[in-house]
Design a protein around this motif. Structure first.
Motif, PDB file in Angstrom:
ATOM      1  N   GLY A 104      -3.074  -1.563  -7.176  1.00 45.45           N
ATOM      2  CA  GLY A 104      -2.849  -0.833  -5.941  1.00 45.45           C
ATOM      3  C   GLY A 104      -3.341  -1.587  -4.722  1.00 45.45           C
TER       4      GLY A 104
ATOM      5  N   LYS B  86       5.222  -0.091  -2.428  1.00 49.41           N
ATOM      6  CA  LYS B  86       3.809  -0.444  -2.439  1.00 49.41           C
ATOM      7  C   LYS B  86       3.436  -1.084  -1.103  1.00 49.41           C
TER       8      LYS B  86
ATOM      9  N   ILE C 272      -9.416  -0.672  -7.241  1.00 47.81           N
ATOM     10  CA  ILE C 272      -8.028  -0.459  -6.820  1.00 47.81           C
ATOM     11  C   ILE C 272      -7.168  -1.648  -7.232  1.00 47.81           C
TER      12      ILE C 272
ATOM     13  N   LEU D  64      -1.499   3.805  -4.835  1.00 48.56           N
ATOM     14  CA  LEU D  64      -1.661   3.716  -6.289  1.00 48.56           C
ATOM     15  C   LEU D  64      -0.330   3.969  -6.987  1.00 48.56           C
TER      16      LEU D  64
ATOM     17  N   PHE E  27       5.019   5.310  -6.106  1.00 47.20           N
ATOM     18  CA  PHE E  27       3.634   5.160  -5.664  1.00 47.20           C
ATOM     19  C   PHE E  27       3.171   6.414  -4.922  1.00 47.20           C
TER      20      PHE E  27
ATOM     21  N   ARG F 192       0.337   7.641  -1.805  1.00 51.55           N
ATOM     22  CA  ARG F 192      -0.575   7.243  -0.728  1.00 51.55           C
ATOM     23  C   ARG F 192      -1.605   8.356  -0.555  1.00 51.55           C
TER      24      ARG F 192
END
Length: 525
Positions: free
Chosen positions: A498, A434, A493, A516, A446, A448
């Motif tokens: 995130g 993250k 977000i 996220l 995650f 991007r």
């Protein structure tokens, strides 16, 4: 030494002069990052910390300082001219502050607070030095006892001078010697003092006696004079010569005041916990009432605005169409009403972000196709070119993640260059951690997602401002907007656990980076 942290030198100077007039040594820092560097190198008694700063705000700085072991005795006073609401004051205290003052600050009050906290800091340092001194003294006593283990008479002289109850035990378990403090709790020098029924050590001590290892317990002894039980720390240590047990040396140390203080502290913590729970319930109720209020007010404001717009249009078309100056004024009124309506809609959307919602598996491609369909007319009008990678299916709150992409694409179209077709690119890759700059990983947790454009861009010095509600980097006459869109995106977000950030250069376009999680906990947010 006192540290003043404020991003405005004009705020630092008067505070520095006032404190120096009262013979304080004063250091300054103009950012949270600079303050943290100084805290790592210097011990400060008090830190006067401004809340509203670019980069790291005061709360983030305080949370970071709380992690420094060398600053555990440092007191933090928050100063704020903007964040004066109860929730910010509460956040100040939970971030580690001991006080929260609003500007303008009464200098006399501030000096008195600094003096009090400085004096407390000095007392804590002196207490720490005393504790270290006591620890050293205990070590010295232990060494002395080991050195004179074979000389019983010298040992007794030492033990008779101890402030604790002291005694020696023969290898067979019989008490050999007790000092005068023993007789506060026992009339018989060969019998252990009476302990509380719940603290009886008679069954445990023989095991340690046989094993020849140290025995340590907290016990309550009955004081003969008062009949009250007092807490003591019992320690019985084996004394050996050439690995042979020659005797035991024991002490009872009165720890009753410390135990009372600990119990009082536990009661205080329990009381404070209950108070915090009550405050949290009150805060939740207040937030719910605020959401209801915002909803009602927004809807009540929309109706008269619609009437104003309709009536202005009718007047312009039916009565003033041949008067250009009047038409110009009415157009301004209509545009202002439209901006007001847009602001109300954005405020309503922003207020609804705290409404609980559940995560569910979401195909981002479907979300994006719906958004592009909504923007179809505007895309055609501007001759916009959009390229989109295959996006993942992840756990989201669909309505809220839709708001994020809708605001980013809307901004890319809104802040495009004149006479230059907008070019918007949306890419996606799976990453390991993250972090904005995390390396790609096919099995990462995650994703991007980057939304790029070729628009007017912005100066990256102001990157922290763009995600704050009502903050605008362009003038209102050139570009429409309420300054709420990116604030909504960031809040959404955050709700998705995130990160959102941006990169940009003036006249060279912008990139908005979303990090996220692929999967979320199945809890209601």
């Amino acid at each position: 030494m006192i540290l003043i942290v404020d991003d405005r030198p004009e705020n630092i100077l008067p505070l520095k002069k006032i404190l120096e007039l009262h013979n304080f040594l004063v250091d300054t820092a103009e950012s949270g990052e600079e303050a943290l560097k100084k805290v790592l190198k210097t011990n400060y008694a008090v830190i006067i910390l401004d809340v509203q700063m670019p980069g790291m705000d005061g709360f983030e700085v305080a949370n970071a300082i709380a992690g420094f072991s060398k600053s555990k005795d440092t007191s933090i006073i928050f100063l704020s001219a903007v964040n004066t609401e109860k929730k910010f004051i509460t956040r100040g205290y939970t971030s580690g502050g001991v006080d929260y003052l609003t500007k303008p600050v009464d200098p006399d009050i501030l000096v008195l607070k600094v003096k009090t906290l400085y004096r407390l800091y000095r007392q804590q340092q002196e207490l720490r030095e005393t504790q270290l001194s006591l620890q050293k003294e205990i070590e010295v006593r232990k060494q002395a006892q080991e050195e004179i283990a074979g000389r019983m008479q010298e040992l007794r002289l030492v033990m008779s001078s101890l402030p604790q109850m002291a005694f020696t035990i023969a290898p067979d378990g019989q008490i050999e010697y007790v000092n005068e403090h023993w007789f506060r709790y026992s009339t018989d020098p060969t019998t252990f003092p009476q302990t509380h029924p719940d603290d009886d050590v008679c069954d445990e001590w023989p095991v340690y006696l046989k094993s020849g290892i140290e025995f340590t317990r907290e016990v309550r002894l009955k004081e003969l004079e008062t009949g009250n039980y007092r807490y003591h720390l019992l320690r019985i240590l084996p004394v050996k010569q050439q690995n042979a047990l020659v005797r035991w040396v024991g002490t009872y140390t009165d720890i009753h005041p410390q135990k009372q203080a600990a119990e009082l502290l536990e009661q205080e913590v329990e009381l404070r916990t209950k108070e915090l729970l009550i405050k949290n319930l009150e805060l939740e109720r207040s937030n719910h009432e605020l959401q209801q209020f915002t909803w009602v007010v927004s809807h009540d404001l929309k109706e008269p605005l619609r009437k104003i717009q309709i009536l202005n249009d009718l007047v312009k078309e039916q009565f003033l169409s041949d008067i250009p100056e009047a038409v110009s004024y009415l157009d301004r009124s209509i545009n202002s009403s439209a901006r007001m309506s847009s602001l109300i809609n954005d405020l309503l959307a922003y207020s609804q972000l705290s409404t609980p919602a559940a995560f569910q598996s979401t195909d981002l491609n479907g979300i994006l196709n719906e958004i592009l369909s909504d923007f179809d007319e505007l895309l055609s009008k501007k001759n916009a070119i959009i390229t989109v990678d295959s996006l993942p299916t992840i756990d989201t709150i669909p309505g809220r993640i839709r708001q994020v992409f809708q605001n980013l694409i809307s901004n890319a179209l809104k802040f495009s260059k004149k006479d230059v077709p907008p070019m918007i690119s949306i890419t996606s890759e799976r990453i390991k951690d993250k972090r904005i700059d995390s390396e790609p990983a096919s099995d990462g947790d995650f994703y991007r997602i980057i939304v790029s454009d070729n628009g007017i861009g912005f100066d990256e010095r102001f990157i922290d401002r763009i995600f704050v509600i009502f903050q605008r980097l362009t003038n209102r006459t050139s570009y429409e907007g309420t300054g709420i869109g990116l604030a909504i995106a960031k809040k959404n977000i955050d709700r998705h656990n995130g990160i959102i950030s941006a990169r940009s250069q003036i006249d060279k376009g912008s990139q908005f980076i979303l990090i996220l999680p692929a999967r979320q906990n199945n809890e209601i947010e």
